[in-house]
Design a protein around this motif. Structure first.
Motif, PDB file in Angstrom:
ATOM      1  N   LEU A   1       9.277  -2.615  12.853  1.00 42.34           N
ATOM      2  CA  LEU A   1      10.113  -1.414  12.915  1.00 42.34           C
ATOM      3  C   LEU A   1      10.530  -1.126  11.471  1.00 42.34           C
ATOM      4  N   HIS A   2      10.150   0.030  10.938  1.00 42.60           N
ATOM      5  CA  HIS A   2      10.256   0.279   9.490  1.00 42.60           C
ATOM      6  C   HIS A   2      11.721   0.256   9.004  1.00 42.60           C
ATOM      7  N   TRP A   3      12.596   0.850   9.746  1.00 44.57           N
ATOM      8  CA  TRP A   3      14.022   0.715   9.507  1.00 44.57           C
ATOM      9  C   TRP A   3      14.711   1.107  10.800  1.00 44.57           C
TER      10      TRP A   3
ATOM     11  N   SER B   1      12.224  -4.382   9.591  1.00 40.17           N
ATOM     12  CA  SER B   1      12.316  -4.156   8.150  1.00 40.17           C
ATOM     13  C   SER B   1      13.639  -3.455   7.863  1.00 40.17           C
ATOM     14  N   ASN B   2      14.201  -3.780   6.722  1.00 39.24           N
ATOM     15  CA  ASN B   2      15.475  -3.164   6.288  1.00 39.24           C
ATOM     16  C   ASN B   2      16.634  -3.457   7.257  1.00 39.24           C
ATOM     17  N   PHE B   3      16.601  -4.635   7.867  1.00 42.15           N
ATOM     18  CA  PHE B   3      17.693  -5.046   8.765  1.00 42.15           C
ATOM     19  C   PHE B   3      18.679  -5.920   7.997  1.00 42.15           C
TER      20      PHE B   3
ATOM     21  N   PRO C   1       3.231  -7.362  -3.616  1.00 38.77           N
ATOM     22  CA  PRO C   1       3.105  -6.417  -4.727  1.00 38.77           C
ATOM     23  C   PRO C   1       1.993  -5.403  -4.464  1.00 38.77           C
ATOM     24  N   GLN C   2       2.183  -4.229  -4.994  1.00 39.49           N
ATOM     25  CA  GLN C   2       1.140  -3.207  -4.874  1.00 39.49           C
ATOM     26  C   GLN C   2       0.489  -2.975  -6.224  1.00 39.49           C
ATOM     27  N   SER C   3      -0.827  -2.869  -6.221  1.00 41.58           N
ATOM     28  CA  SER C   3      -1.532  -2.470  -7.435  1.00 41.58           C
ATOM     29  C   SER C   3      -2.868  -1.849  -7.076  1.00 41.58           C
ATOM     30  N   ALA C   4      -3.214  -0.809  -7.813  1.00 40.68           N
ATOM     31  CA  ALA C   4      -4.541  -0.202  -7.667  1.00 40.68           C
ATOM     32  C   ALA C   4      -5.390  -0.525  -8.890  1.00 40.68           C
ATOM     33  N   ASP C   5      -4.880  -1.443  -9.729  1.00 40.55           N
ATOM     34  CA  ASP C   5      -5.560  -1.781 -10.979  1.00 40.55           C
ATOM     35  C   ASP C   5      -6.136  -3.198 -10.858  1.00 40.55           C
ATOM     36  N   PRO C   6      -7.473  -3.333 -10.952  1.00 41.67           N
ATOM     37  CA  PRO C   6      -8.067  -4.664 -10.719  1.00 41.67           C
ATOM     38  C   PRO C   6      -7.528  -5.738 -11.672  1.00 41.67           C
TER      39      PRO C   6
ATOM     40  N   LEU D   1      -1.838  -8.077   4.220  1.00 45.52           N
ATOM     41  CA  LEU D   1      -1.951  -6.678   3.797  1.00 45.52           C
ATOM     42  C   LEU D   1      -0.907  -5.825   4.502  1.00 45.52           C
ATOM     43  N   ASP D   2      -0.011  -5.218   3.724  1.00 50.64           N
ATOM     44  CA  ASP D   2       1.107  -4.472   4.307  1.00 50.64           C
ATOM     45  C   ASP D   2       0.887  -2.966   4.205  1.00 50.64           C
ATOM     46  N   THR D   3       0.992  -2.283   5.353  1.00 51.97           N
ATOM     47  CA  THR D   3       0.885  -0.828   5.334  1.00 51.97           C
ATOM     48  C   THR D   3       1.881  -0.249   6.352  1.00 51.97           C
TER      49      THR D   3
ATOM     50  N   ALA E   1       9.239  -9.887   1.120  1.00 56.95           N
ATOM     51  CA  ALA E   1       9.946  -9.220   0.016  1.00 56.95           C
ATOM     52  C   ALA E   1       9.167  -7.992  -0.437  1.00 56.95           C
ATOM     53  N   TYR E   2       9.782  -6.816  -0.223  1.00 64.26           N
ATOM     54  CA  TYR E   2       9.079  -5.609  -0.708  1.00 64.26           C
ATOM     55  C   TYR E   2       9.588  -5.217  -2.091  1.00 64.26           C
ATOM     56  N   CYS E   3       8.780  -4.400  -2.771  1.00 68.14           N
ATOM     57  CA  CYS E   3       9.026  -4.054  -4.188  1.00 68.14           C
ATOM     58  C   CYS E   3       9.293  -5.305  -5.021  1.00 68.14           C
ATOM     59  N   PRO E   4       8.429  -6.319  -4.932  1.00 69.46           N
ATOM     60  CA  PRO E   4       8.700  -7.580  -5.635  1.00 69.46           C
ATOM     61  C   PRO E   4       8.705  -7.423  -7.154  1.00 69.46           C
ATOM     62  N   LEU E   5       8.142  -6.302  -7.636  1.00 65.95           N
ATOM     63  CA  LEU E   5       8.161  -6.031  -9.082  1.00 65.95           C
ATOM     64  C   LEU E   5       9.173  -4.935  -9.402  1.00 65.95           C
ATOM     65  N   GLY E   6      10.098  -4.705  -8.472  1.00 67.93           N
ATOM     66  CA  GLY E   6      11.101  -3.657  -8.695  1.00 67.93           C
ATOM     67  C   GLY E   6      10.442  -2.298  -8.891  1.00 67.93           C
ATOM     68  N   GLU E   7       9.424  -2.012  -8.068  1.00 62.62           N
ATOM     69  CA  GLU E   7       8.617  -0.780  -8.184  1.00 62.62           C
ATOM     70  C   GLU E   7       8.009  -0.658  -9.588  1.00 62.62           C
ATOM     71  N   GLY E   8       7.693  -1.779 -10.174  1.00 66.46           N
ATOM     72  CA  GLY E   8       7.047  -1.781 -11.493  1.00 66.46           C
ATOM     73  C   GLY E   8       8.023  -1.926 -12.652  1.00 66.46           C
TER      74      GLY E   8
ATOM     75  N   THR F   1       0.813  -1.233   0.000  1.00 65.64           N
ATOM     76  CA  THR F   1       0.000   0.000   0.000  1.00 65.64           C
ATOM     77  C   THR F   1       0.842   1.277   0.000  1.00 65.64           C
ATOM     78  N   TRP F   2       2.109   1.180  -0.362  1.00 66.19           N
ATOM     79  CA  TRP F   2       3.017   2.330  -0.185  1.00 66.19           C
ATOM     80  C   TRP F   2       2.487   3.637  -0.785  1.00 66.19           C
ATOM     81  N   ARG F   3       2.055   3.586  -2.022  1.00 63.31           N
ATOM     82  CA  ARG F   3       1.656   4.846  -2.672  1.00 63.31           C
ATOM     83  C   ARG F   3       0.159   5.116  -2.557  1.00 63.31           C
TER      84      ARG F   3
ATOM     85  N   PRO G   1       5.492 -10.846 -17.368  1.00 67.11           N
ATOM     86  CA  PRO G   1       6.704 -10.640 -16.564  1.00 67.11           C
ATOM     87  C   PRO G   1       6.382 -10.511 -15.068  1.00 67.11           C
ATOM     88  N   ALA G   2       5.307  -9.817 -14.746  1.00 70.45           N
ATOM     89  CA  ALA G   2       4.948  -9.651 -13.319  1.00 70.45           C
ATOM     90  C   ALA G   2       4.691 -11.005 -12.685  1.00 70.45           C
ATOM     91  N   GLN G   3       3.997 -11.866 -13.418  1.00 70.20           N
ATOM     92  CA  GLN G   3       3.685 -13.192 -12.854  1.00 70.20           C
ATOM     93  C   GLN G   3       4.955 -14.004 -12.605  1.00 70.20           C
TER      94      GLN G   3
HETATM   95  N1  LIG Z   1       9.648  -1.751   4.308  1.00 76.70           N
HETATM   96  C1  LIG Z   1       9.984  -0.875   3.403  1.00 76.70           C
HETATM   97  O1  LIG Z   1      10.923  -0.072   3.602  1.00 76.70           O
HETATM   98  C2  LIG Z   1       9.245  -0.843   2.100  1.00 76.70           C
HETATM   99  C3  LIG Z   1       9.760  -0.097   1.011  1.00 76.70           C
HETATM  100  C4  LIG Z   1       9.048  -0.115  -0.171  1.00 76.70           C
HETATM  101  C5  LIG Z   1       7.868  -0.857  -0.293  1.00 76.70           C
HETATM  102  N2  LIG Z   1       7.364  -1.538   0.769  1.00 76.70           N
HETATM  103  C6  LIG Z   1       6.091  -2.321   0.670  1.00 76.70           C
HETATM  104  O2  LIG Z   1       6.163  -3.154  -0.473  1.00 76.70           O
HETATM  105  C7  LIG Z   1       5.034  -2.904  -1.322  1.00 76.70           C
HETATM  106  C8  LIG Z   1       5.371  -3.164  -2.764  1.00 76.70           C
HETATM  107  O3  LIG Z   1       6.404  -2.308  -3.223  1.00 76.70           O
HETATM  108  P1  LIG Z   1       6.169  -1.146  -4.296  1.00 76.70           P
HETATM  109  O4  LIG Z   1       4.749  -0.743  -4.231  1.00 76.70           O
HETATM  110  O5  LIG Z   1       7.180  -0.131  -4.105  1.00 76.70           O
HETATM  111  O6  LIG Z   1       6.522  -1.803  -5.689  1.00 76.70           O
HETATM  112  P2  LIG Z   1       6.086  -3.091  -6.522  1.00 76.70           P
HETATM  113  O7  LIG Z   1       5.004  -3.843  -5.843  1.00 76.70           O
HETATM  114  O8  LIG Z   1       7.343  -3.772  -6.880  1.00 76.70           O
HETATM  115  O9  LIG Z   1       5.500  -2.401  -7.849  1.00 76.70           O
HETATM  116  C9  LIG Z   1       4.346  -1.626  -7.820  1.00 76.70           C
HETATM  117  C10 LIG Z   1       4.092  -1.070  -9.218  1.00 76.70           C
HETATM  118  O10 LIG Z   1       3.883  -2.145 -10.143  1.00 76.70           O
HETATM  119  C11 LIG Z   1       2.652  -1.948 -10.838  1.00 76.70           C
HETATM  120  N3  LIG Z   1       2.056  -3.275 -11.026  1.00 76.70           N
HETATM  121  C12 LIG Z   1       1.627  -4.129 -10.056  1.00 76.70           C
HETATM  122  N4  LIG Z   1       1.166  -5.271 -10.610  1.00 76.70           N
HETATM  123  C13 LIG Z   1       1.306  -5.134 -11.941  1.00 76.70           C
HETATM  124  C14 LIG Z   1       0.983  -5.970 -13.051  1.00 76.70           C
HETATM  125  N5  LIG Z   1       0.461  -7.186 -12.876  1.00 76.70           N
HETATM  126  N6  LIG Z   1       1.250  -5.507 -14.293  1.00 76.70           N
HETATM  127  C15 LIG Z   1       1.783  -4.281 -14.478  1.00 76.70           C
HETATM  128  N7  LIG Z   1       2.105  -3.439 -13.478  1.00 76.70           N
HETATM  129  C16 LIG Z   1       1.860  -3.862 -12.222  1.00 76.70           C
HETATM  130  C17 LIG Z   1       1.820  -1.034  -9.995  1.00 76.70           C
HETATM  131  O11 LIG Z   1       1.003  -0.210 -10.772  1.00 76.70           O
HETATM  132  P3  LIG Z   1      -0.619  -0.417 -10.868  1.00 76.70           P
HETATM  133  O12 LIG Z   1      -1.179   0.187  -9.622  1.00 76.70           O
HETATM  134  O13 LIG Z   1      -0.959   0.320 -12.105  1.00 76.70           O
HETATM  135  O14 LIG Z   1      -0.879  -1.884 -10.975  1.00 76.70           O
HETATM  136  C18 LIG Z   1       2.901  -0.174  -9.307  1.00 76.70           C
HETATM  137  O15 LIG Z   1       3.245   0.908 -10.122  1.00 76.70           O
HETATM  138  C19 LIG Z   1       4.699  -1.446  -1.002  1.00 76.70           C
HETATM  139  O16 LIG Z   1       3.432  -1.097  -1.462  1.00 76.70           O
HETATM  140  C20 LIG Z   1       4.869  -1.429   0.494  1.00 76.70           C
HETATM  141  O17 LIG Z   1       3.718  -1.998   1.118  1.00 76.70           O
HETATM  142  C21 LIG Z   1       8.056  -1.563   1.956  1.00 76.70           C
END
Ligand SMILES: NC(=O)c1ccc[n+]([C@@H]2O[C@H](COP(=O)([O-])OP(=O)(O)OC[C@H]3O[C@@H](n4cnc5c(N)ncnc54)[C@H](OP(=O)(O)O)[C@@H]3O)[C@@H](O)[C@H]2O)c1
Length: 280
Positions: A113-115, A143-145, A237-242, A50-52, A193-200, A22-24, A219-221
């Motif tokens: 603990l976030h970091w 987190s981030n340890f 993974p984060q997504s706001a797109d159903p 659900l991570d927030t 694992a956060y940013c599992p899609l490398g932030e997209g 839910t980061w963004r 690729p995401a799958q």
């Molecule tokens: N502990 C920490 O310090 C830390 C740091 C960063 C993140 N996090 C956590 O990890 C979560 C995930 O990381 P993240 O949000 O940075 O990055 P991410 O999950 O790697 O990537 C998110 C991006 O990928 C897109 N996406 C998701 N599924 C997709 C799909 N099937 N096809 C195409 N695009 C897709 C999303 O856009 P759409 O909305 O358009 O799908 C969004 O732009 C965060 O939300 C947060 O909860 C934790």
């Protein structure tokens, strides 16, 4: 659709290997309904982790989560995080209470603990254990340890009660495989694992797209399945797109064979040697 694989936490609790980030979210009130609907869809499909964090949207993401989980609290494993500067003996308790209020629940399943900040780990652990004794959190983690931080944590009274370490980990960022992941495996500490899609970014990676196309997947799958298949890794993974949420949920149906794994290792190798933990 096959059932989602599960990861076992140190206390034996099972959580799905694929969850929802839910980061963004929660930055823009007009987007909140859409964001909450995407999270609720993910829950419908079984991605009930659900991570927030209090940091996300300055509390706004926790309010989006509240909307998504209203009336279905028992289905969901809710994770939130405390800012390092709020991780003191009293401040962590106050921060947790604020998070619970925004989330409209009376207990977190996991509080991280976030970091690492300046507050001594012993103080944070004492605060987390107080919260646990008071029923406001079920378990806690970090987190981030990196390895040195975890060693220090393990040396603190109660430090070994830690339930997970949430870190940056995806096909394009495999540095943890050198030291941190083996350390965590030796201590039976699962990875979130956060940013599992490398932030997209992995979604539009050409090498990954070519490998995924051969499997009839996206690729995401492939990126998500590569994490979830490890057995002790939860990806959020984060997504706001159903449509993306639905596609992500299908990731773990992908069958991995040795050839696919070898091709992924060749295209996305771990770094050539140990390096400090990468963070976002
Ligand atoms: N502990 C920490 O310090 C830390 C740091 C960063 C993140 N996090 C956590 O990890 C979560 C995930 O990381 P993240 O949000 O940075 O990055 P991410 O999950 O790697 O990537 C998110 C991006 O990928 C897109 N996406 C998701 N599924 C997709 C799909 N099937 N096809 C195409 N695009 C897709 C999303 O856009 P759409 O909305 O358009 O799908 C969004 O732009 C965060 O939300 C947060 O909860 C934790």
């Amino acid at each position: 659709m096959l059932p989602l694989p599960r990861v076992t936490l140190p206390d034996g609790t099972l959580v799905p290997a694929l969850g929802l980030g839910t980061w963004r979210m929660g930055n823009d009130r007009r987007a909140a309904v859409r964001e909450a609907a995407a999270l609720a869809l993910g829950l419908d499909l079984g991605m009930t982790l659900l991570d927030t964090a209090e940091m996300y949207g300055d509390g706004g993401a926790e309010e989006v989560v509240a909307r998504a989980i209203a009336g279905r609290r028992r289905e969901v494993f809710v994770v939130s995080k405390v800012y390092p500067h709020n991780a003191g003996r009293k401040s962590a308790i106050a921060a947790c209470e604020r998070s619970l209020e925004r989330l409209r629940i009376d207990r977190l399943d996991l509080y991280l603990l976030h970091w690492r900040g300046r507050i001594p780990l012993a103080e944070t652990v004492a605060a987390f254990e107080r919260l646990r004794a008071d029923g406001k959190i079920a378990r806690w983690g970090v987190s981030n340890f990196d390895v040195a931080d975890l060693c220090e944590l393990w040396a603190v009274p109660g430090g070994g009660e830690c339930a997970t370490n949430q870190v940056l980990y995806h096909l394009g960022e495999r540095g943890i495989e050198w030291e941190l992941l083996p350390w965590m495996r030796r201590h039976r500490l699962p990875v979130m694992a956060y940013c599992p899609l490398g932030e997209g970014r992995l979604v539009s990676d050409r090498k990954l797209a070519a490998l995924a196309a051969r499997q009839g997947a996206t690729p995401a799958q492939v990126a998500l399945a590569w994490l979830a298949r490890q057995g002790d890794v939860m990806a959020i993974p984060q997504s706001a797109d159903p449509a993306h949420v639905r596609a992500n949920r299908m990731a773990t149906d992908l069958a991995f064979d040795a050839a696919l794994l070898a091709a992924l290792d060749a295209s996305f190798p771990p770094p050539p040697g140990p390096s400090p933990l990468a963070i976002v």
